[in-house]
Each structure stands twice: as C-alpha cells, then as structure tokens.
Design an enzyme around this catalytic site. Structure first.
Site, PDB file in Angstrom:
ATOM      1  N   GLY A 271       0.746  -1.121  -0.015  1.00  0.00           N
ATOM      2  CA  GLY A 271       0.052  -0.094  -0.133  1.00  0.00           C
ATOM      3  C   GLY A 271       0.812   1.176   0.048  1.00  0.00           C
ATOM      4  N   ASN A 272      -0.026   2.322  -0.155  1.00  0.00           N
ATOM      5  CA  ASN A 272       0.703   3.492  -0.253  1.00  0.00           C
ATOM      6  C   ASN A 272       1.752   4.231   1.056  1.00  0.00           C
ATOM      7  OD1 ASN A 272      -0.243   3.767  -2.641  1.00  0.00           O
ATOM      8  ND2 ASN A 272      -1.975   4.863  -2.310  1.00  0.00           N
ATOM      9  N   GLU A 294       7.562  -9.695   2.362  1.00  0.00           N
ATOM     10  CA  GLU A 294       6.825 -10.691   1.477  1.00  0.00           C
ATOM     11  C   GLU A 294       6.761 -10.176   0.111  1.00  0.00           C
ATOM     12  OE1 GLU A 294       3.364 -11.414   3.915  1.00  0.00           O
ATOM     13  OE2 GLU A 294       2.420 -10.345   2.575  1.00  0.00           O
TER      14      GLU A 294
END
Ligand code: 0RQ
Length: 503
Positions: A271-272, A294
């Site tokens: 995500g950002n 990961e």
C-alpha cells in the site's frame, strides 16, 4: 516446444490450455501459483472459467476450492468469481468482486497467516490437493523447474498435488534463474529442524523446484506479461506517517537499540503508506539496509539501485509497469540483491524473530489499548485478509501499525474505543502511527497506552470523544486493568452504521 523446456519428458506433455483444462474437474481443490500481482497462471484460469461457464449453461454446478499464495492477479480473481466458480478460497484476496461474493455469503473464505498455509495443507486441513497449476519460467535439462516472479506456496503445491499443470512463460527473462532460493529442509514435527538462515542474504536452498515428472499431466507454453501493481505517488498523509516512522528510527538509533547505518531488516506491508516509508529511506543517513518482507514494490528497486538497500528477501515481486520494465532491463544487477523464497520461509516466525525484523503494517483501526483490526470493516465485512501482517507483527523486533487517523472523508475514526474484530492483539503492537503522530507503547500499561494513543494518534475531531469515553470507563468501579464501558464500547461503530458517521 520453445527453448524454455530443456527436458524431453516435459516437452512431450506440451498442449494447449483448452486441452489441459480437462484435468480440472468439479469439486477439485485447485492450488495455483501467484502472490500479489506476480506469477499467477495466465492461460489456464481463463480456460477454466470458460469451462465452468459452459457447465453452468447446461445447468450443472461446477465449483472448485481455490488455494493460492496470497492475492492473485485481478483478472484471475474476477474471472473465477464472476462465473461463481469458487466454493472456498484460501488464504488471501484483495479484489472487489471476490470481496463482495465473500461478504454476501456466497463464497467461503478462510483467512489465515500466510506462513501457516504450507503446514496446514501438508497435514490435510484442506483435504487432498487435486491439481496444482503453477507458472514457471523454464524447465532444466534435469527436469527441475525454474521459478517465475513469485514463489508463494509453489513448492508445497508441487509437492502435494496429485496432478500438476505447468505454465512455462517465456516472457519472463531467462536471467531470473538464480534469483530464487527454494528450501527443502522443512519437515513436520517432531522432525522439524532449525532453519539455517541467519542473514537476509543467506541462501539455504536451491534455485529450482523439484518435481516428480510422473505427476505432470500437462505443460502449457505462454508468453504473457505479468500483471502490474499500480502505485500512486504518496499523498500528504502517507508522507506525514512516513516522516514519523523515520523520526522513530533516528530515536531508536540514538538510544542504541538499532544499528546506525543499517538499522535491522525492514518489513513493510503493501500500500501507499508502506511505499512512502520505504521511499523516504533514501533521504536518511542509511546505507546497506536490508529488507525481509513478503513483497518487493517499486520503491525497493530504487533503494537497491542507489545503494540504500543492499539486499531484499521476499516471496514475490509486486511491481508497476515501469517497475517491471526496470527489473527486466537490469535483471543481472537485481539478481544479486534480491532473493525470492517460499512464503513459509519469507514469513517464518523463527526467522523473523532471529533476524530482528522491524515490522510495519497497515491497519483499518486500532483501539485505545492497541488492539488492531486489519481485516473487518465495522467488525463484519472482510476487506482483504490478515496476509503476512501477523507473521511479522508478533515476531518482529519492534512492531508498528500505520493508518491515516480517519477514513471515508473523516466520517470514520481509525482510533476507536474497542475494535469489533481483532487481528493483532495489544501484545503484538508496540507502536501506532497516524499522520497526527506516533504512539510509542513500549513498556506502558493499558491506561498509559490509552492516553498515549488518544493524544498522539487520534484525529483532533475525535480526541474529545475518545477522552470522554476513557475517562468515564476509568472512573467506573469495575474499571479493572483495562477499563471499558461494555454497553458503549462499539458506540462509534453503531453510530456509523446508523448515521453514516462516527461523529
Ligand atoms: O477503502 O478505497 O474503498 O475508500 O480501507 O484503506 O487507507 O487506502 O489503506 O491501502 O494501506 O490498506 C488494512 C486494508 C489498509 C491493508 C489495509 C478503507 C479505506 C479504503 C484501504 P476505499 P487505505 P491501505 C503483509 C501485509 C492486511 C494485510 C497486510 C491490509 C481501504 O493494510 O489489507 O497487512 N492489511 N498485509 O477507506 C472502514 C476503517 C477504515 C476503512 C480504512 N477504519 N473503517 N474502512 N478503510 N480504514 C506484509 C508484507 O510484507 C506485504
């Protein structure tokens, strides 16, 4: 066959996807490759969706149980969901069509820690795996498989499936050979041995998968791009969160808890916000950092290129179009700085603890004591899944959870009195960060945690309401160790359900 299939036994099994799909039957448990956007089979899934659509047209019910590494490409999630082809899905998804089916109660979804998947399948919690469909980048002369852009659970799928269908994708640069480290030393208790990985860059296995050729029923050749993971440039809120995290690293270095130049291996969720934190690292004093995570996102390639990061270990690449271009054009360089591992190793609690990983994950909400909900909106509707966040959070050297302080245009506070679903308990969460600030909860009792979280992390609009709740809970004769007013603990959520706002 193309030059990618260098073993004749496999070359004789080459066929089209339309032919190979005959090996997948209704009610089969099908395990496919794919982790984030990388490595999902490209042609077998469309063929399977077509077969299911055809069966439905004749009135018969055709579903499979689908096991994956984590999320798979959006197209794959959609194709199989739109034909109602999935009875059960495990272990992670992040796609709106699938999410809706799950929340409508039309698809069973089992949400488990990603490091647990291999072991749970090995011991049979999901029954027999009938077919594995696995993308690889080539087959060696000796009949071993060269992995593609993600590993995920592929080793396990190849080991346990009754039948195997391989997709050999010649789009993947041949030079990826050697970027992978497949560990064959895992065993079930009581025969389990320590995993001999003591540094991020250690190679403890072999570059290829082993496979019993007798199980391979079909080999399908493809030349298809991996799908891309879009990244949007960090907004002001992500930048602010990243700023607090970077300050925290400085503070830890000053206090002698982290090595100055290299910190400790970093894990950053997807995500950002995660991208913004990683993106900010090259503005700091760091050189030769390592990452034990990961996925590898675009920001990581830049950090590797400029020397900020010396080595990154993960189970998958999750790159945008331009990230894919960058990697493909410079595979020989990146191969020396990236190691892709099976997800039971990339996320292994033993290794995460040993290396002292700094775990940084996103969350939907946290409560005033630091229990974290990463998965269930308003406590009931699944968003994505726990993914690897729990593998890293509980076992990390220090564990941070990050989120904007509000969601849905300010209608939702991400700091609440009590989370209606808990993925990470207060014991697994040491630091909470929003754009408002950073709450360092280490060494604090619940009451002190509550004051710290409300003051540092809550949005000013919600701070008085949270303080009011905590003060009244604390004044109750039954306050105990962790004060709550049980009849009111979910009042923020109830108000949102009733009025569309927690205010
Ligand atoms: O929904 O797009 O419909 O508005 O949730 O929220 O703020 O964009 O945050 O992309 O960082 O995702 C927890 C989902 C955060 C993610 C979660 C709504 C919000 C928006 C996304 P819209 P943001 P992110 C493994 C790492 C679990 C798995 C994991 C996640 C959407 O981090 O899936 O950690 N984590 N894997 O509007 C209702 C709230 C909300 C809310 C946000 N409190 N209530 N909706 N949203 N907060 C480790 C690796 O190594 C990769």
């Amino acid at each position: 066959p193309s030059g990618r299939i260098r073993n004749t036994a496999f070359a004789s099994k080459v066929m089209s996807a339309d032919d190979a799909v005959k090996y997948i039957q209704p009610d089969d448990t099908v395990a496919i490759s794919g982790f984030a956007s990388a490595g999902t089979p490209k042609v077998m899934i469309p063929a399977l969706a077509e077969k299911i659509r055809g069966a439905r047209a004749t009135g018969s019910n055709f579903t499979i149980n689908l096991l994956t590494g984590a999320s798979v490409s959006t197209e794959t999630e959609r194709l199989l969901t739109e034909v109602d082809g999935i009875a059960l899905r495990m272990p992670y998804q992040s796609e709106s069509t699938a999410r809706k089916r799950i929340n409508d109660g039309r698809m069973d979804y089992v949400d488990i820690h990603l490091s647990h998947v291999a072991q749970q399948v090995w011991v049979g919690y999901y029954g027999q795996v009938d077919v594995a469909v696995v993308e690889v980048s080539g087959i060696t002369e000796s009949g071993e498989l060269i992995p593609a852009a993600s590993i995920g659970n592929n080793k396990t799928w190849l080991d346990v499936a009754k039948k195997v269908i391989l997709e050999v994708n010649s789009w993947i640069p041949e030079a990826v050979e050697g970027m992978h480290d497949i560990y064959y030393g895992t065993a079930l208790p009581p025969d389990r041995k320590p995993i001999p990985l003591t540094r991020v860059q250690d190679r403890i296995g072999q570059p290829t998968f082993r496979i019993d050729p007798a199980k391979v029923v079909a080999v399908v050749e493809t030349n298809c791009r991996d799908s891309a993971s879009p990244v949007t440039p960090p907004d002001a809120i992500s930048e602010a969160i990243a700023g607090h995290v970077l300050e925290f690293f400085d503070y830890e270095v000053r206090n002698g808890r982290l090595p100055a130049d290299t910190l400790l291996p970093l894990q950053a969720g997807i995500g950002n916000v995660a991208n913004a934190v990683l993106g900010g690292l090259d503005r700091g004093p760091y050189k030769g950092l390592t990452c034990y995570s990961e996925v590898i996102q675009d920001s990581m390639l830049r950090l590797i290129k400029d020397g900020t990061v010396a080595h990154a270990s993960s189970t998958a690449l999750a790159l945008s179009e331009s990230g894919i271009e960058e990697l493909t054009a410079n595979v020989d360089f990146y191969r020396n700085h990236i190691t892709l591992r099976p997800q039971e190793i990339s996320n292994h609690p033993e290794v995460v603890r040993r290396l002292g990983v700094i775990a940084m994950n996103g969350m939907l909400e946290a409560d005033i004591y630091g229990n974290v909900n990463s998965t269930h909106v308003m406590g009931t509707k699944i968003m994505n899944g726990i993914g690897g966040s729990g593998d890293f959070a509980r076992n990390g050297y220090v564990s941070l959870f990050m989120s904007p302080s509000t969601a849905k245009g300010g209608a939702i506070s991400s700091i609440v009195p009590m989370t209606p679903h808990v993925d990470h308990t207060e014991h697994d969460c040491q630091v909470i960060v929003t754009e408002q600030g950073l709450a360092d909860l280490r060494g604090m009792s619940p009451r002190r945690r509550a004051r710290e979280i409300i003051e540092k992390c809550a949005h000013p609009e919600f701070r008085p309401m949270l303080n009011d709740y905590f003060t009244r809970a604390d004044a109750m004769p039954s306050a105990g160790q962790t004060p709550h007013i049980l009849g009111e603990a979910f009042s923020f959520h109830q108000r949102f359900m009733d009025t569309g706002s927690m205010r």
